[in-house]
Design a protein around this motif. Sequence first.
Motif, PDB file in Angstrom:
ATOM      1  N   PRO A 190      23.538   3.650 -10.801  1.00 33.76           N
ATOM      2  CA  PRO A 190      22.404   4.480 -10.875  1.00 33.76           C
ATOM      3  C   PRO A 190      21.894   4.762 -11.979  1.00 33.76           C
ATOM      4  N   THR A 191      20.611   5.028 -12.310  1.00 34.02           N
ATOM      5  CA  THR A 191      19.767   5.033 -13.598  1.00 34.02           C
ATOM      6  C   THR A 191      20.380   6.450 -13.536  1.00 34.02           C
ATOM      7  N   LEU A 192      20.939   7.105 -14.915  1.00 36.67           N
ATOM      8  CA  LEU A 192      21.128   8.197 -15.173  1.00 36.67           C
ATOM      9  C   LEU A 192      19.669   9.127 -15.035  1.00 36.67           C
ATOM     10  N   ALA A 195      18.661  14.794 -17.230  1.00 36.94           N
ATOM     11  CA  ALA A 195      19.643  15.371 -17.719  1.00 36.94           C
ATOM     12  C   ALA A 195      21.012  14.722 -17.984  1.00 36.94           C
ATOM     13  N   GLN A 196      21.362  13.824 -17.263  1.00 37.10           N
ATOM     14  CA  GLN A 196      22.692  12.882 -17.596  1.00 37.10           C
ATOM     15  C   GLN A 196      22.264  12.218 -18.921  1.00 37.10           C
ATOM     16  N   GLN A 197      21.109  11.593 -19.266  1.00 36.68           N
ATOM     17  CA  GLN A 197      20.796  11.008 -20.238  1.00 36.68           C
ATOM     18  C   GLN A 197      20.850  11.727 -21.570  1.00 36.68           C
ATOM     19  N   GLY A 222      27.093  14.952 -11.514  1.00 35.82           N
ATOM     20  CA  GLY A 222      27.214  13.746 -12.230  1.00 35.82           C
ATOM     21  C   GLY A 222      28.063  13.350 -13.349  1.00 35.82           C
ATOM     22  N   LYS A 223      29.036  14.151 -13.475  1.00 34.89           N
ATOM     23  CA  LYS A 223      30.248  14.003 -14.575  1.00 34.89           C
ATOM     24  C   LYS A 223      30.878  12.809 -14.573  1.00 34.89           C
ATOM     25  N   THR A 224      31.289  12.443 -13.388  1.00 37.34           N
ATOM     26  CA  THR A 224      32.197  11.130 -13.188  1.00 37.34           C
ATOM     27  C   THR A 224      31.197  10.059 -13.592  1.00 37.34           C
ATOM     28  N   HIS A 539      35.946  16.868  -4.379  1.00 38.77           N
ATOM     29  CA  HIS A 539      35.550  15.838  -3.421  1.00 38.77           C
ATOM     30  C   HIS A 539      33.949  15.942  -2.979  1.00 38.77           C
ATOM     31  N   ASP A 540      33.515  15.048  -2.833  1.00 44.21           N
ATOM     32  CA  ASP A 540      32.015  14.707  -2.387  1.00 44.21           C
ATOM     33  C   ASP A 540      31.850  14.431  -1.069  1.00 44.21           C
ATOM     34  N   PHE A 541      31.335  15.486  -0.145  1.00 45.04           N
ATOM     35  CA  PHE A 541      30.933  15.329   1.035  1.00 45.04           C
ATOM     36  C   PHE A 541      29.560  15.523   1.207  1.00 45.04           C
TER      37      PHE A 541
HETATM   38  P1  ADP Z   1      30.610  15.603 -10.400  1.00 47.13           P
HETATM   39  O1  ADP Z   1      31.883  14.664 -11.096  1.00 47.13           O
HETATM   40  O2  ADP Z   1      29.896  16.369 -11.757  1.00 47.13           O
HETATM   41  O3  ADP Z   1      30.820  16.653  -9.750  1.00 47.13           O
HETATM   42  P2  ADP Z   1      29.725  13.173  -9.480  1.00 47.13           P
HETATM   43  O4  ADP Z   1      29.746  12.100 -10.660  1.00 47.13           O
HETATM   44  O5  ADP Z   1      30.712  13.130  -8.286  1.00 47.13           O
HETATM   45  O6  ADP Z   1      29.535  14.680  -9.948  1.00 47.13           O
HETATM   46  O7  ADP Z   1      28.148  13.120  -8.535  1.00 47.13           O
HETATM   47  C1  ADP Z   1      27.775  13.659  -7.636  1.00 47.13           C
HETATM   48  C2  ADP Z   1      27.280  12.922  -6.659  1.00 47.13           C
HETATM   49  O8  ADP Z   1      26.062  12.593  -7.337  1.00 47.13           O
HETATM   50  C3  ADP Z   1      27.688  11.694  -6.326  1.00 47.13           C
HETATM   51  O9  ADP Z   1      27.559  11.473  -4.973  1.00 47.13           O
HETATM   52  C4  ADP Z   1      27.038  10.602  -7.354  1.00 47.13           C
HETATM   53  O10 ADP Z   1      27.142   9.262  -6.796  1.00 47.13           O
HETATM   54  C5  ADP Z   1      25.597  11.155  -7.322  1.00 47.13           C
HETATM   55  N1  ADP Z   1      25.093  10.930  -8.474  1.00 47.13           N
HETATM   56  C6  ADP Z   1      25.426  10.712  -9.989  1.00 47.13           C
HETATM   57  N2  ADP Z   1      24.529  10.453 -10.723  1.00 47.13           N
HETATM   58  C7  ADP Z   1      23.468  10.131  -9.929  1.00 47.13           C
HETATM   59  C8  ADP Z   1      22.330   9.674 -10.566  1.00 47.13           C
HETATM   60  N3  ADP Z   1      22.047   9.577 -11.657  1.00 47.13           N
HETATM   61  N4  ADP Z   1      21.623   9.373  -9.584  1.00 47.13           N
HETATM   62  C9  ADP Z   1      21.765   9.397  -8.377  1.00 47.13           C
HETATM   63  N5  ADP Z   1      22.936  10.130  -7.887  1.00 47.13           N
HETATM   64  C10 ADP Z   1      23.869  10.279  -8.895  1.00 47.13           C
END
Ligand code: ADP
Length: 721
Positions: A190-192, A195-197, A222-224, A539-541
Amino acid sequence: MTRPAIARIALNRPLRRLFDYLIPDGLELAPGQRVTVPFGRQTLTGLVVEIGVEPPPGVNLKAIKGTLESWPALPDNTFNLLTWASDYYQHPMGECLFTALPPALRRGRPAQEKADESWHPATTEAALPANAHRQVALFNAIKESPGISSSALVKSGFSRAQIRNLQQKKLIAEGAKAVTAPATKDLPAPTLSAAQQAASAQMPEHTHEFSATLLYGITGSGKTELYLHYLKTHLKANEQALVLVPEINLTPQTLARFRRYFGDRIQVWHSALNDGERLNTWLKIRNGEPVILIGTRSAVLLPFSHLRTIIVDEEHDSSYKQGEGFRYSGRDVAVYRAHLNRCPVILGSATPSLESWHNAQQGKYQLIRLEERAGNAKPPQLELLDIRSRPLEAGLSRPTLNSIKETLARGEQALVFVNRRGFAPVMMCFDCGHLEECPRCDTRLTYHRRDHAMRCHHCDYQMAASHTCPKCQSENYKPVGQGTERTEDTLAEHFPDMPIVRVDRDSTQRKGSIQAILKRVNTGEPCILVGTQMLAKGHDFPNVTLVCVVNADGGLFSVDFRAPEQMIQTLLQVSGRAGRGDKPGKVLIQTCHSDHPLLTNLCRCNYAAIADQLLAERETGALPPYRAMAIVRAEADTMQNSLQLLDTLKPMAQSPGIEIWGPLPAVIARKADRHRAQLILCSDSRSHLNRVLTQLCQHLDQARLPSSTRWVVDVDPQETG
Ligand code: ADP
Ligand code: ZN
Ligand code: ZN
């Protein structure tokens, strides 16, 4: 005459001392190396700590029998880390050092990797029945990558039994050098987001300098993705990285994401590995293979030699602190390790620990804020629902049940969170008020509806629940309080057609059961998830849009100074499960204290403000992180013995700069018929406190205590009860 060379050896014993042995002529030794030594009538595995020390005069020393390998099992940096930790946590050095060895090596097995067999096709076309889908898929997988290893196949979802089966059918044969599965190619990363960038640009640039970074990113920000991006751009092909996670089995999705990026470079480390798997992974790390290790707490102690990045995910999680034996904090050791290794450490959380928050404010850690959700997700809306004088069904109010109904009707999923901490269902007599207590502990027995049994969660005592009050024989003897089981039953009555998925210790104990649960939830079909703390973890639900917190009040009035922090973290983490996909999320928090400032602040979803407020309270109370704290705990046959033991320590601990609380009986003063007391020591000076603790331990080691009296020292305690 030259004195004979001797070595100082650590044994895997809870003894605060080392053992001297003569070094036989010609034997080369290095610190951290495994040796065998005679000990009484046994032969034990030991680890060399020092070489060439002066033998004590007039003592007849035995000689080392031999070495187990020619190289140190624990290289310098790991050895130094462990000796530091032994001193910092006041735990016997032998036990600390042995924690870093896999069980096979602790027992003196040779350090050889169990061969991982590899496979190639034995025929060009496999005559398999068309409906044997898995076997056909397995055969094709081997055909596509001849030489693929069993472990790589298992990682792609095949079982060893299926492999054996194809082998027996002579469709595949062993052989060819194992190739490692490369990362899945062409994965559109995914393109950051903007905010992530921005966050990414602030991440530490150099992997050869120490730096500590706190990544404060709200749930779903999107920390992961940032960790993945960071490792991808900064970690060189020959370098090692460590990613610590609280509980690996709960988040298979995260693991899958890492594997998609890095393929077989990802290795895992957690308590469910068997001895063979542990040894193999340990050897890969010791051999300096460029692994990215995703592991729980103890992974931080492994003998990495090219470690260039450490990431601690969900750094606030209390499972990083070991609760018994060698009571270290995986997070804190990770920071020290990064310092020793001169590499960056990144601590990530939506709800940072007050320790890390404080360090960020002091400028010791760099703070990166990521306060927007990734993708299209919006932060959830939190609402307090005062349940004073509202009728409840298994803890659920009318408005809550209605919200669940609406959510399901929209085809979405609801999550019902039962805060276990401080709330357990008990049997109560509505006539005389009798509550059944554990005969061996000062706690109430928890009622389990499934088997109509009462259990003690502290000592495992159990008994059948009676149908009438044991004290007054009234039949008005009923369960009160709410556990996941009761909530589940009530929800089933209200929503008979909806799948209800329970997630707690009991329902996830079997291997693979959490995977099955997550798979079901991830279909996105409407369902109700009911569970405890485990549901709050990462979890990511995407289709969960409603989170209901059955009762928020557990931590508000606890005696434990960390309870409010932990309560807020849990509530925000579980709230963070709502609205992670495209649809907005709502969180309903049932409470009897809807005007409590902690809860009203929580609703503004502003953890930073709450953390500041909680820190101010800690400062006023002169509590950690403003001062260092340690607890000496004692337990004995009688409370008097426990208190007496701690009383004798008090004059020794008394010195300027040390504040002493107690000795006092612990909150649960009796556990499994043992009487427990504690002495709390606080100081502005960590090193002074450490010196005092060393003296206390020396004294206690030499003291003649009744054989049933036990004591432990807990540095930076997580629980003060
Ligand atoms: P966190 O670890 O901060 O809780 P995650 O990294 O799990 O967040 O991201 C949460 C959700 O957003 C996930 O489903 C992930 O795939 C999605 N995600 C993260 N970064 C992006 C992005 N740049 N564009 C689209 N989706 C994203
Ligand atoms: Zn008990
Ligand atoms: Zn009664």
